[in-house]
Design an enzyme around this catalytic site. Structure first.
Site, PDB file in Angstrom:
ATOM      1  N   GLU A 154      -0.019   9.725   5.386  1.00 47.37           N
ATOM      2  CA  GLU A 154      -0.655   9.963   6.678  1.00 47.37           C
ATOM      3  C   GLU A 154       0.324  10.755   7.537  1.00 47.37           C
ATOM      4  O   GLU A 154       1.516  10.436   7.577  1.00 47.37           O
ATOM      5  CB  GLU A 154      -1.035   8.628   7.318  1.00 47.37           C
ATOM      6  CG  GLU A 154      -2.073   7.892   6.480  1.00 47.37           C
ATOM      7  CD  GLU A 154      -2.152   6.393   6.780  1.00 47.37           C
ATOM      8  OE1 GLU A 154      -1.574   5.957   7.798  1.00 47.37           O
ATOM      9  OE2 GLU A 154      -2.774   5.667   5.978  1.00 47.37           O
ATOM     10  N   SER A 165       0.798  -1.234   0.000  1.00 52.22           N
ATOM     11  CA  SER A 165       0.000   0.000   0.000  1.00 52.22           C
ATOM     12  C   SER A 165       0.823   1.274   0.000  1.00 52.22           C
ATOM     13  O   SER A 165       0.246   2.362  -0.170  1.00 52.22           O
ATOM     14  CB  SER A 165      -0.957   0.000   1.194  1.00 52.22           C
ATOM     15  OG  SER A 165      -2.023  -0.902   0.962  1.00 52.22           O
ATOM     16  N   TYR A 198     -10.510   2.728   5.245  1.00 52.38           N
ATOM     17  CA  TYR A 198      -9.360   2.393   4.397  1.00 52.38           C
ATOM     18  C   TYR A 198      -9.773   1.339   3.378  1.00 52.38           C
ATOM     19  O   TYR A 198     -10.372   0.327   3.723  1.00 52.38           O
ATOM     20  CB  TYR A 198      -8.231   1.881   5.278  1.00 52.38           C
ATOM     21  CG  TYR A 198      -6.904   1.738   4.587  1.00 52.38           C
ATOM     22  CD1 TYR A 198      -6.155   2.864   4.246  1.00 52.38           C
ATOM     23  CD2 TYR A 198      -6.382   0.488   4.289  1.00 52.38           C
ATOM     24  CE1 TYR A 198      -4.924   2.742   3.633  1.00 52.38           C
ATOM     25  CE2 TYR A 198      -5.150   0.353   3.680  1.00 52.38           C
ATOM     26  CZ  TYR A 198      -4.423   1.485   3.355  1.00 52.38           C
ATOM     27  OH  TYR A 198      -3.201   1.355   2.739  1.00 52.38           O
ATOM     28  N   LYS A 200       3.780   5.998   5.877  1.00 49.53           N
ATOM     29  CA  LYS A 200       2.853   5.078   5.205  1.00 49.53           C
ATOM     30  C   LYS A 200       3.395   3.666   5.361  1.00 49.53           C
ATOM     31  O   LYS A 200       4.590   3.415   5.175  1.00 49.53           O
ATOM     32  CB  LYS A 200       2.717   5.410   3.708  1.00 49.53           C
ATOM     33  CG  LYS A 200       1.639   4.567   3.017  1.00 49.53           C
ATOM     34  CD  LYS A 200       0.247   4.969   3.462  1.00 49.53           C
ATOM     35  CE  LYS A 200      -0.848   4.077   2.883  1.00 49.53           C
ATOM     36  NZ  LYS A 200      -0.913   2.752   3.561  1.00 49.53           N
ATOM     37  N   THR A 201       2.504   2.765   5.705  1.00 49.94           N
ATOM     38  CA  THR A 201       2.833   1.343   5.761  1.00 49.94           C
ATOM     39  C   THR A 201       2.353   0.668   4.477  1.00 49.94           C
ATOM     40  O   THR A 201       1.492   1.190   3.766  1.00 49.94           O
ATOM     41  CB  THR A 201       2.166   0.668   6.956  1.00 49.94           C
ATOM     42  OG1 THR A 201       0.737   0.777   6.829  1.00 49.94           O
ATOM     43  CG2 THR A 201       2.609   1.307   8.260  1.00 49.94           C
ATOM     44  N   GLY A 202       2.897  -0.512   4.212  1.00 50.92           N
ATOM     45  CA  GLY A 202       2.469  -1.270   3.043  1.00 50.92           C
ATOM     46  C   GLY A 202       2.769  -2.746   3.202  1.00 50.92           C
ATOM     47  O   GLY A 202       3.807  -3.110   3.765  1.00 50.92           O
ATOM     48  N   SER A 203       1.866  -3.583   2.719  1.00 52.23           N
ATOM     49  CA  SER A 203       2.042  -5.032   2.838  1.00 52.23           C
ATOM     50  C   SER A 203       1.417  -5.740   1.650  1.00 52.23           C
ATOM     51  O   SER A 203       0.408  -5.287   1.096  1.00 52.23           O
ATOM     52  CB  SER A 203       1.372  -5.562   4.114  1.00 52.23           C
ATOM     53  OG  SER A 203       1.797  -4.893   5.266  1.00 52.23           O
ATOM     54  N   LYS A 241       0.189   3.423  -2.888  1.00 48.70           N
ATOM     55  CA  LYS A 241      -0.859   4.441  -2.910  1.00 48.70           C
ATOM     56  C   LYS A 241      -0.273   5.853  -2.922  1.00 48.70           C
ATOM     57  O   LYS A 241      -0.900   6.785  -3.438  1.00 48.70           O
ATOM     58  CB  LYS A 241      -1.788   4.257  -1.713  1.00 48.70           C
ATOM     59  CG  LYS A 241      -2.614   2.971  -1.750  1.00 48.70           C
ATOM     60  CD  LYS A 241      -3.393   2.789  -0.466  1.00 48.70           C
ATOM     61  CE  LYS A 241      -4.394   1.631  -0.535  1.00 48.70           C
ATOM     62  NZ  LYS A 241      -3.771   0.304  -0.719  1.00 48.70           N
TER      63      LYS A 241
END
Length: 395
Positions: free
Chosen positions: A297, A90, A176, A340-343, A93
């Site tokens: 964010e 993510s 989300y 920002k996190t992403g997985s 994004k």
């Protein structure tokens, strides 16, 4: 705002700049305290979650330092380097958001436009009253985290959106959602008259100077593409509806830290792109202490660890939350912590930076280990680099 570093880290950074060294995780004497600081945060996190490999990039005052751990694959893999390709989930994004802001800066669209304007098949649906901005900030009215399993192709996607009805008035709640920002990116591409993947790979990535960032990893780079791990089995992301727009970017630590620099100081970029990046840092509403930008964010700076953890908690990620709108929206500013996190199933990533302090961290791993562990590890490094965060963390 004056940059504050602990004395030991400031001394190390100055020494590294004089010698022109790039930090790596092999343990060279040039790394000193910075190496020990990163090791102390990253190695326990990797061990606790059995992460096979991780690439970490730290930027301080425009200088980049790379720390590489483990392997690209458990069987026959190579050592991770800053040029290893990881899925960032993510965090993709933020690139979709940048493309959208770029489209607005060059006049291809306005974020206030209604979604159905760019997809006539949605005329007469709920998307006549939902703006592009609502989609890009997950506030369209309650779109779910993922598409239903039955949505497997573009036609079924359109049918789903036509029949979908919001649970909340647009702009009042944040939930989300991959379908939300996925449709956002899809409509942005339609406004620009080109396929989304092409716009990313032929326009945005080159404009940012990212030479090793892809939607579709080319065959010549597949040897550098790490395998992710789920249940101890190797995996890579599978194709899905609007996957490119929501979670499809694959990149390296070296490119991601360059992207972080572009977000903190885009002085070398085209003016339109600079304005586009600044646009992604506009704050539109708050959920708790987290301010929602376009993709990013943000938190008022300095901020405590608990605030960041709360902004990435299951309550914020998986539930609809009423928003406190910022009217007018808050213009981009330097004294914020941006993250920002992403997985994906097999990968976990985290990006955090503080423009006012000119510091940032990129963490790319080939396992989807807990988000809280990523945030805590990065915050530990940031506190060593930044006296203000250390003070905030002590409160």
């Amino acid at each position: 705002m004056k940059k504050i570093l602990t004395t030991s880290i400031r001394t190390l950074v100055a020494a590294c700049l004089l010698c022109g060294a790039t930090a790596h995780a092999a343990g060279s004497s040039e790394q000193g305290q910075l190496q020990r600081t990163v090791d102390a945060a990253i190695r326990p996190a990797m061990k606790a979650s059995n992460v096979p490999g991780m690439a970490v990039a730290v930027t301080v005052g425009g200088k980049h330092y790379f720390f590489n751990y483990g392997v690209t694959a458990k069987q026959g893999g190579k050592n991770v380097t800053e040029n290893t390709i990881f899925e960032i989930g993510s965090i993709s994004k933020t690139f979709t958001a940048t493309l959208a802001s770029y489209a607005q800066a060059r006049g291809s669209l306005s974020l206030s436009d209604k979604a159905s304007k760019y997809l006539p098949a949605l005329a007469g649906s709920s998307f006549d009253t939902i703006s592009l901005l609502d989609l890009g900030t997950y506030s369209a009215g309650g779109l779910p985290l993922q598409f239903p399993e039955a949505v497997t192709n573009p036609d079924k996607m359109v049918a789903y959106f036509k029949s979908w009805r919001p649970d909340y008035a647009p702009g009042t709640h944040r939930r989300y959602s991959n379908p939300s920002i996925g449709l956002f990116g899809y409509l942005v591409a339609r406004s620009m008259g080109q396929p989304f993947d092409d716009l990313m790979e032929k326009t945005l990535f080159p404009a940012l100077g990212l030479k090793h960032t892809y939607i579709r990893v080319p065959q010549a780079r597949m040897a550098d593409y790490a395998y992710g791990y789920k249940d101890d089995k190797p995996t890579r992301v599978s194709p899905g509806v609007l996957d490119s727009e929501a979670y499809g970017v694959k990149t390296t630590a070296a490119d991601m830290v360059r992207f972080v620099e572009a977000n903190m100081n885009g002085a070398g970029l085209d003016d339109t792109l600079q304005r586009a990046i600044a646009g992604t840092h506009t704050g539109y509403f708050k959920v708790g202490e987290m301010t929602q930008g376009l993709g990013w964010e943000m938190y008022d700076y300095p901020t405590q660890l608990d605030s960041i953890l709360a902004g990435s908690s299951s309550q914020v990620v998986f539930e609809a939350n009423k928003v406190a709108r910022l009217d007018p929206p808050r213009s981009a500013k330097a004294d914020v912590l941006v993250n920002k996190t992403g997985s994906t199933n097999g990968f976990g990533a985290y990006v955090v930076y503080i423009p006012a302090q000119k510091i940032g961290i990129v963490m790319l791993a080939n396992k989807n280990f807990p988000v809280a562990a990523r945030i805590k590890a990065a915050y530990q490094i940031l506190m060593a680099l930044d006296g203000k965060l250390a003070a905030a963390g002590a409160r």
